[in-house]
Design an enzyme around this catalytic site. Structure first.
Site, PDB file in Angstrom:
ATOM      1  N   ALA A  97       0.785  -1.238   0.000  1.00 23.91           N
ATOM      2  CA  ALA A  97       0.000   0.000   0.000  1.00 23.91           C
ATOM      3  C   ALA A  97       0.816   1.288   0.000  1.00 23.91           C
ATOM      4  CB  ALA A  97      -0.940   0.001   1.208  1.00 23.91           C
ATOM      5  N   PRO A 127       3.313   4.330  -0.819  1.00 19.23           N
ATOM      6  CA  PRO A 127       3.184   5.430   0.140  1.00 19.23           C
ATOM      7  C   PRO A 127       1.763   5.808   0.517  1.00 19.23           C
ATOM      8  CG  PRO A 127       3.656   6.309  -2.018  1.00 19.23           C
ATOM      9  CD  PRO A 127       3.733   4.827  -2.154  1.00 19.23           C
ATOM     10  N   GLY A 137      -1.135   6.776  -1.570  1.00 22.03           N
ATOM     11  CA  GLY A 137      -2.031   7.604  -2.364  1.00 22.03           C
ATOM     12  C   GLY A 137      -3.287   6.861  -2.778  1.00 22.03           C
ATOM     13  N   LYS A 138      -3.119   5.630  -3.243  1.00 21.42           N
ATOM     14  CA  LYS A 138      -4.273   4.848  -3.683  1.00 21.42           C
ATOM     15  C   LYS A 138      -5.134   4.446  -2.488  1.00 21.42           C
ATOM     16  CE  LYS A 138      -1.484   3.130  -7.526  1.00 21.42           C
ATOM     17  NZ  LYS A 138      -0.241   3.805  -7.044  1.00 21.42           N
ATOM     18  N   ASP A 172       3.694  -9.035   5.218  1.00 22.17           N
ATOM     19  CA  ASP A 172       3.957  -9.481   3.858  1.00 22.17           C
ATOM     20  C   ASP A 172       2.636  -9.641   3.122  1.00 22.17           C
ATOM     21  OD1 ASP A 172       4.702 -10.788   1.520  1.00 22.17           O
ATOM     22  OD2 ASP A 172       6.070 -12.166   2.539  1.00 22.17           O
ATOM     23  N   ASP A 206      -0.926  -2.967  -6.140  1.00 25.91           N
ATOM     24  CA  ASP A 206       0.065  -2.050  -6.714  1.00 25.91           C
ATOM     25  C   ASP A 206       1.422  -2.707  -6.481  1.00 25.91           C
ATOM     26  OD1 ASP A 206       1.389   0.092  -7.751  1.00 25.91           O
ATOM     27  OD2 ASP A 206       0.989   1.448  -6.084  1.00 25.91           O
ATOM     28  N   CYS A 265       4.120   0.726 -11.737  1.00 25.66           N
ATOM     29  CA  CYS A 265       4.634   1.993 -12.261  1.00 25.66           C
ATOM     30  C   CYS A 265       5.892   1.728 -13.087  1.00 25.66           C
ATOM     31  CB  CYS A 265       4.910   2.993 -11.144  1.00 25.66           C
ATOM     32  SG  CYS A 265       6.023   2.398  -9.853  1.00 25.66           S
TER      33      CYS A 265
END
Length: 450
Positions: A267, A269, A271-272, A315, A329, A382
């Site tokens: 999760a 940093p 933002g999502k 984890d 992510d 990303c």
């Protein structure tokens, strides 16, 4: 110029400031201290391979605010244009510096950055470089070389910049991959936009007026020129958080999440996570790094979203339970973030991409197992490397038959939909309905559990 192989962190600090201030080697030279601080940052990033963002966050030079800002500006542009700088210097030197000449290399790099891209006073940049080198017995022997190279750089600057190839600022192995995957024109456009300082993208906790000078993004967020985050209107009130516009897209693929329980894997940093919570979801956010999880909790508290999120330090492959939706992510090479994190270009290898693609497959298997029938799984990275994006569609189709790809046909992500029905952004792309261009390179795909 060649990259140092000294990965052990045993860096040499820039010249001792006491020796310079003592006057033993001549009268003091104006402007030495901010350049010394810039040199230290560049050495830590380029030689000790520490992340630029982490170095800047923890940097405390003890300088006055104006000098500290100058040091950071010099360091940032040096790291951003590292490949270009090294190409220019290599054209002016008969042979590369010894690999362990970290401080000398850093001084030449920051000096070239000022002469090439900041256009500060030529004589001052040269004089400071020589003073920094002479201030330490270990580097003093390179002062004559630096003086000659930098003065030649001044004379040949315009010619070098005119000849500078667009691929100079990209490691060769990455450039070859991008040409093979996206074609030379797109590879050149990606490399070119990496040279530019990006703006600041915001996502909002609730519908809000735009800060002064901001432009609206298709996601509902806003873009501002780069600047000090804490000075922007609404920071203290927790009205928004910093998040690249491309990074805002994957969470929108889960649709209306109000009242649904969403598992956010990997999760930080955050933002999502905050996007989902602001949209009314109950979120279980799993993050293996305790420090990053603590930062996530701080951001949730500032944005007043903490009561909607359970942050779990652990984890992602050990996450339990069944959820209405899963946002994965996944850890990746992050080559799509080089506009904002230019040091990433020089920190990754081909082996990283191969290893991370295997981790992503394991995470996809586990995420699918956590999904309730009829629920949606969004996979995102990303990265602009196909092994970490498009290739994973084929993995899911072959090994996870319980998942069906749901093509992206509406919402802000649809502007970047691929023929396969996934989402692919590239750093040079324009934002639909705006005059804005530039965003992180992202891949995202949405699956439904049968």
């Amino acid at each position: 110029m060649t990259q140092s192989d000294n990965r052990g962190g045993g860096r040499r600090r820039p010249p001792d400031r006491g020796a310079q201030q003592s006057g033993r080697r001549g009268p003091p030279v104006s402007g030495v201290e901010p350049r010394r601080a810039a040199c230290e940052i560049v050495t830590r990033v380029c030689e000790a391979h520490q992340p630029l963002a982490a170095v800047l966050d923890g940097e405390d030079s003890g300088l006055e605010p104006r000098d500290a800002a100058l040091a950071r500006a010099i360091a940032r542009i040096t790291v951003r244009r590292r490949g270009d700088i090294d190409w220019c210097l290599a054209n002016l030197m008969d042979k590369a510096l010894p690999k362990r000449a970290e401080a000398v290399r850093s001084i030449l790099r920051i000096s070239a950055a000022q002469l090439l891209f900041m256009r500060q006073a030529d004589h001052a940049a040269v004089n400071v470089a020589v003073a920094l080198l002479k201030g330490d017995a270990a580097t003093g022997g390179f002062a004559g070389l630096a003086n000659a190279v930098l003065r030649r750089l001044i004379r040949e600057r315009d010619l070098l910049l005119a000849r500078l190839p667009v691929e100079a600022n990209t490691p060769g192995w990455l450039w070859e991959r991008w040409v093979a995957t996206y074609g030379e024109a797109n590879a050149a456009a990606i490399a070119a936009i990496h040279r530019e300082e990006p703006g600041l993208d915001l996502a909002f906790a609730a519908p809000s007026p735009l800060p002064e000078g901001a432009e609206r993004l298709p996601t509902g967020g806003a873009r501002l020129p780069a600047g000090a985050v804490t000075e922007i209107e609404g920071y203290a009130a927790g009205s928004w958080w910093v998040q690249d516009v491309a990074a805002q897209l994957p969470a929108t693929l889960l649709g209306d999440v109000a009242g649904r329980h969403i598992l956010d894997l990997c999760a930080a940093p955050g933002g999502k996570t905050m996007q989902l919570a602001a949209s009314g979801a109950r979120v279980t956010a799993v993050e293996i790094d305790a420090g990053r999880a603590a930062r996530l909790r701080e951001n949730l508290a500032r944005t007043r979203l903490a009561d909607r999120v359970d942050v779990v330090v652990g984890d992602a492959l050990q996450a339990e339970g069944t959820y209405d939706g899963v946002l994965l992510d996944a850890p990746c090479s992050a080559t799509g973030t080089m506009r904002r994190q230019p040091d990433v270009a020089w920190a990754k290898t081909k082996a990283d991409i191969t290893a991370l693609s295997r981790v992503q497959k394991d995470l996809l298997r586990h995420a699918a197992a956590r999904l309730a029938p009829g629920g949606s799984l969004v996979y995102a990275t990303c990265s602009i490397e196909p092994e970490e994006g498009e290739a994973q569609l084929r993995f899911v189709a072959k090994f996870l038959p319980e998942l069906t790809l749901e093509p992206i046909t509406d919402g802000p992500a649809a502007a970047f939909a691929t023929e396969e029905g996934a989402m692919r952004t590239l750093p040079h792309m324009a934002l639909e309905g705006t005059d804005l261009r530039g965003l992180d390179g992202f891949f995202a795909a949405r699956f439904r559990r049968n």
